[in-house]
Design a protein around this motif. Sequence first.
Motif, PDB file in Angstrom:
ATOM      1  N   LEU A  73       0.621  -1.303  -0.017  1.00 43.82           N
ATOM      2  CA  LEU A  73      -0.062   0.039   0.004  1.00 43.82           C
ATOM      3  C   LEU A  73       0.811   1.467  -0.060  1.00 43.82           C
ATOM      4  O   LEU A  73       0.423   2.298  -0.537  1.00 43.82           O
ATOM      5  CB  LEU A  73      -1.118  -0.026   1.161  1.00 43.82           C
ATOM      6  N   ALA A  74       2.038   1.363   0.429  1.00 41.60           N
ATOM      7  CA  ALA A  74       2.868   2.375   0.777  1.00 41.60           C
ATOM      8  C   ALA A  74       3.048   3.289  -0.607  1.00 41.60           C
ATOM      9  O   ALA A  74       2.735   4.297  -0.675  1.00 41.60           O
ATOM     10  CB  ALA A  74       3.941   2.442   1.340  1.00 41.60           C
ATOM     11  N   GLU A  75       3.786   2.877  -1.649  1.00 39.29           N
ATOM     12  CA  GLU A  75       4.047   3.301  -2.649  1.00 39.29           C
ATOM     13  C   GLU A  75       2.781   3.618  -3.479  1.00 39.29           C
ATOM     14  O   GLU A  75       2.881   4.979  -4.076  1.00 39.29           O
ATOM     15  CB  GLU A  75       5.078   2.464  -3.567  1.00 39.29           C
ATOM     16  N   PRO A  76       1.918   2.880  -3.997  1.00 44.22           N
ATOM     17  CA  PRO A  76       0.804   3.256  -5.010  1.00 44.22           C
ATOM     18  C   PRO A  76      -0.199   4.298  -4.149  1.00 44.22           C
ATOM     19  O   PRO A  76      -0.681   5.060  -5.039  1.00 44.22           O
ATOM     20  CB  PRO A  76       0.079   1.840  -5.153  1.00 44.22           C
ATOM     21  N   ASN A  77       0.060   4.384  -3.064  1.00 37.66           N
ATOM     22  CA  ASN A  77      -1.083   5.482  -2.367  1.00 37.66           C
ATOM     23  C   ASN A  77      -0.179   6.588  -1.795  1.00 37.66           C
ATOM     24  O   ASN A  77      -0.712   7.548  -1.072  1.00 37.66           O
ATOM     25  CB  ASN A  77      -1.856   4.666  -1.185  1.00 37.66           C
ATOM     26  N   ASP A  78       1.279   6.574  -1.863  1.00 36.15           N
ATOM     27  CA  ASP A  78       2.052   7.545  -1.357  1.00 36.15           C
ATOM     28  C   ASP A  78       1.627   7.779   0.287  1.00 36.15           C
ATOM     29  O   ASP A  78       1.547   9.015   0.772  1.00 36.15           O
ATOM     30  CB  ASP A  78       1.758   8.871  -2.205  1.00 36.15           C
ATOM     31  N   TRP A  79       1.544   6.568   0.978  1.00 37.08           N
ATOM     32  CA  TRP A  79       1.211   6.686   2.343  1.00 37.08           C
ATOM     33  C   TRP A  79       2.498   6.289   3.215  1.00 37.08           C
ATOM     34  O   TRP A  79       3.322   5.475   2.650  1.00 37.08           O
ATOM     35  CB  TRP A  79       0.345   5.481   2.650  1.00 37.08           C
ATOM     36  N   HIS A  80       2.797   7.020   4.078  1.00 35.53           N
ATOM     37  CA  HIS A  80       3.912   6.603   5.200  1.00 35.53           C
ATOM     38  C   HIS A  80       3.577   5.460   5.702  1.00 35.53           C
ATOM     39  O   HIS A  80       2.566   4.860   6.201  1.00 35.53           O
ATOM     40  CB  HIS A  80       4.068   7.486   5.956  1.00 35.53           C
ATOM     41  N   PRO A  81       4.570   4.656   5.953  1.00 34.24           N
ATOM     42  CA  PRO A  81       4.148   3.125   6.756  1.00 34.24           C
ATOM     43  C   PRO A  81       3.476   3.487   8.123  1.00 34.24           C
ATOM     44  O   PRO A  81       2.632   2.661   8.435  1.00 34.24           O
ATOM     45  CB  PRO A  81       5.733   2.625   6.992  1.00 34.24           C
ATOM     46  N   LYS A  82       3.911   4.492   8.824  1.00 38.38           N
ATOM     47  CA  LYS A  82       3.254   4.564  10.236  1.00 38.38           C
ATOM     48  C   LYS A  82       1.740   5.199   9.921  1.00 38.38           C
ATOM     49  O   LYS A  82       0.843   4.581  10.929  1.00 38.38           O
ATOM     50  CB  LYS A  82       3.846   6.061  10.561  1.00 38.38           C
ATOM     51  N   THR A  83       1.285   5.574   8.886  1.00 44.21           N
ATOM     52  CA  THR A  83      -0.299   5.837   8.554  1.00 44.21           C
ATOM     53  C   THR A  83      -0.810   4.649   8.214  1.00 44.21           C
ATOM     54  O   THR A  83      -1.780   4.384   8.967  1.00 44.21           O
ATOM     55  CB  THR A  83      -0.366   6.541   7.312  1.00 44.21           C
ATOM     56  N   ILE A  84      -0.027   3.585   7.725  1.00 47.34           N
ATOM     57  CA  ILE A  84      -0.746   2.215   7.338  1.00 47.34           C
ATOM     58  C   ILE A  84      -0.857   1.437   8.894  1.00 47.34           C
ATOM     59  O   ILE A  84      -1.893   0.962   9.056  1.00 47.34           O
ATOM     60  CB  ILE A  84       0.000   1.550   6.599  1.00 47.34           C
ATOM     61  N   LYS A  85       0.183   1.482   9.287  1.00 49.74           N
ATOM     62  CA  LYS A  85       0.101   0.903  10.803  1.00 49.74           C
ATOM     63  C   LYS A  85      -0.912   1.718  11.881  1.00 49.74           C
ATOM     64  O   LYS A  85      -1.486   0.746  12.632  1.00 49.74           O
ATOM     65  CB  LYS A  85       1.456   0.928  11.396  1.00 49.74           C
ATOM     66  N   THR A  86      -1.191   2.812  11.675  1.00 45.86           N
ATOM     67  CA  THR A  86      -2.275   3.444  12.369  1.00 45.86           C
ATOM     68  C   THR A  86      -3.717   2.761  11.925  1.00 45.86           C
ATOM     69  O   THR A  86      -4.308   2.482  12.792  1.00 45.86           O
ATOM     70  CB  THR A  86      -2.195   5.039  12.112  1.00 45.86           C
ATOM     71  N   MET A  87      -3.622   2.717  10.597  1.00 40.99           N
ATOM     72  CA  MET A  87      -5.067   2.334  10.148  1.00 40.99           C
ATOM     73  C   MET A  87      -5.171   0.558  10.560  1.00 40.99           C
ATOM     74  O   MET A  87      -6.228   0.329  11.084  1.00 40.99           O
ATOM     75  CB  MET A  87      -4.975   2.122   8.701  1.00 40.99           C
ATOM     76  N   LEU A  88      -3.955  -0.056  10.680  1.00 42.05           N
ATOM     77  CA  LEU A  88      -4.088  -1.406  11.200  1.00 42.05           C
ATOM     78  C   LEU A  88      -4.716  -1.575  12.656  1.00 42.05           C
ATOM     79  O   LEU A  88      -5.524  -2.200  13.117  1.00 42.05           O
ATOM     80  CB  LEU A  88      -2.726  -2.177  10.978  1.00 42.05           C
ATOM     81  N   SER A  89      -4.027  -0.658  13.341  1.00 44.19           N
ATOM     82  CA  SER A  89      -4.510  -0.373  14.835  1.00 44.19           C
ATOM     83  C   SER A  89      -5.965  -0.065  15.128  1.00 44.19           C
ATOM     84  O   SER A  89      -6.567  -0.805  15.684  1.00 44.19           O
ATOM     85  CB  SER A  89      -3.685   0.505  15.399  1.00 44.19           C
ATOM     86  N   ARG A  90      -6.631   0.993  14.260  1.00 42.63           N
ATOM     87  CA  ARG A  90      -7.745   1.212  14.311  1.00 42.63           C
ATOM     88  C   ARG A  90      -8.834  -0.024  13.972  1.00 42.63           C
ATOM     89  O   ARG A  90      -9.797  -0.055  14.503  1.00 42.63           O
ATOM     90  CB  ARG A  90      -8.091   2.298  13.145  1.00 42.63           C
ATOM     91  N   LEU A  91      -8.315  -0.625  12.924  1.00 44.01           N
ATOM     92  CA  LEU A  91      -9.085  -1.558  12.218  1.00 44.01           C
ATOM     93  C   LEU A  91      -9.219  -2.759  13.314  1.00 44.01           C
ATOM     94  O   LEU A  91     -10.306  -3.547  13.390  1.00 44.01           O
ATOM     95  CB  LEU A  91      -8.595  -2.430  10.713  1.00 44.01           C
ATOM     96  N   THR A  92      -8.059  -3.063  13.902  1.00 44.21           N
ATOM     97  CA  THR A  92      -8.248  -3.852  15.041  1.00 44.21           C
ATOM     98  C   THR A  92      -8.916  -3.439  16.357  1.00 44.21           C
ATOM     99  O   THR A  92      -9.781  -4.201  16.726  1.00 44.21           O
ATOM    100  CB  THR A  92      -6.691  -4.317  15.718  1.00 44.21           C
ATOM    101  N   LYS A  93      -8.977  -2.141  16.710  1.00 46.35           N
ATOM    102  CA  LYS A  93      -9.910  -1.532  17.538  1.00 46.35           C
ATOM    103  C   LYS A  93     -11.228  -1.731  17.183  1.00 46.35           C
ATOM    104  O   LYS A  93     -12.186  -2.081  17.939  1.00 46.35           O
ATOM    105  CB  LYS A  93      -9.427  -0.320  17.832  1.00 46.35           C
ATOM    106  N   LYS A  94     -11.615  -1.616  15.920  1.00 49.07           N
ATOM    107  CA  LYS A  94     -12.979  -1.680  15.471  1.00 49.07           C
ATOM    108  C   LYS A  94     -13.451  -3.214  15.285  1.00 49.07           C
ATOM    109  O   LYS A  94     -14.743  -3.377  15.088  1.00 49.07           O
ATOM    110  CB  LYS A  94     -13.174  -1.120  13.947  1.00 49.07           C
TER     111      LYS A  94
END
Length: 123
Positions: free
Chosen positions: A33-54
């Motif tokens: 996800l990082a390169e095609p979306n120009d997302w920082h790895p920390k952003t993706i890890k934050t989303m993983l954390s949110r999805l786990t909490k959800k």
Amino acid sequence: MSKLPAISDAEWQVMRIVWDHAPISAGQIVDHLAEPNDWHPKTIKTMLSRLTKKGALTFQKSGNRYIYKPAVSESKCVRQQSRSFLDRIFDGDAASAVMHFAQNTDLTEEQISELKSMLEDKK
């Protein structure tokens, strides 16, 4: 399935990777996800954390890696999110939604035939 909180568009992208590749490490998700979306790895890890909490994802720690699996199936999640959309946008009226999309979408002959067949089966 218990009711899952709303999932953002970006979180849907994360979920699709996990559904397609589970079990999958956080690093592998970042790679997808990082390169095609120009997302920082920390952003993706934050989303993983949110999805786990959800309640959408589960994880296991394996050494220094986190391995993710979906906690909900794609079809159940799509069904729930579709119901939420239908309730919000069309006041729960599925017929209005179908008519709206049929009138405002270019459909192939095959899709029209499929719709007709599904509607006939509903009778």
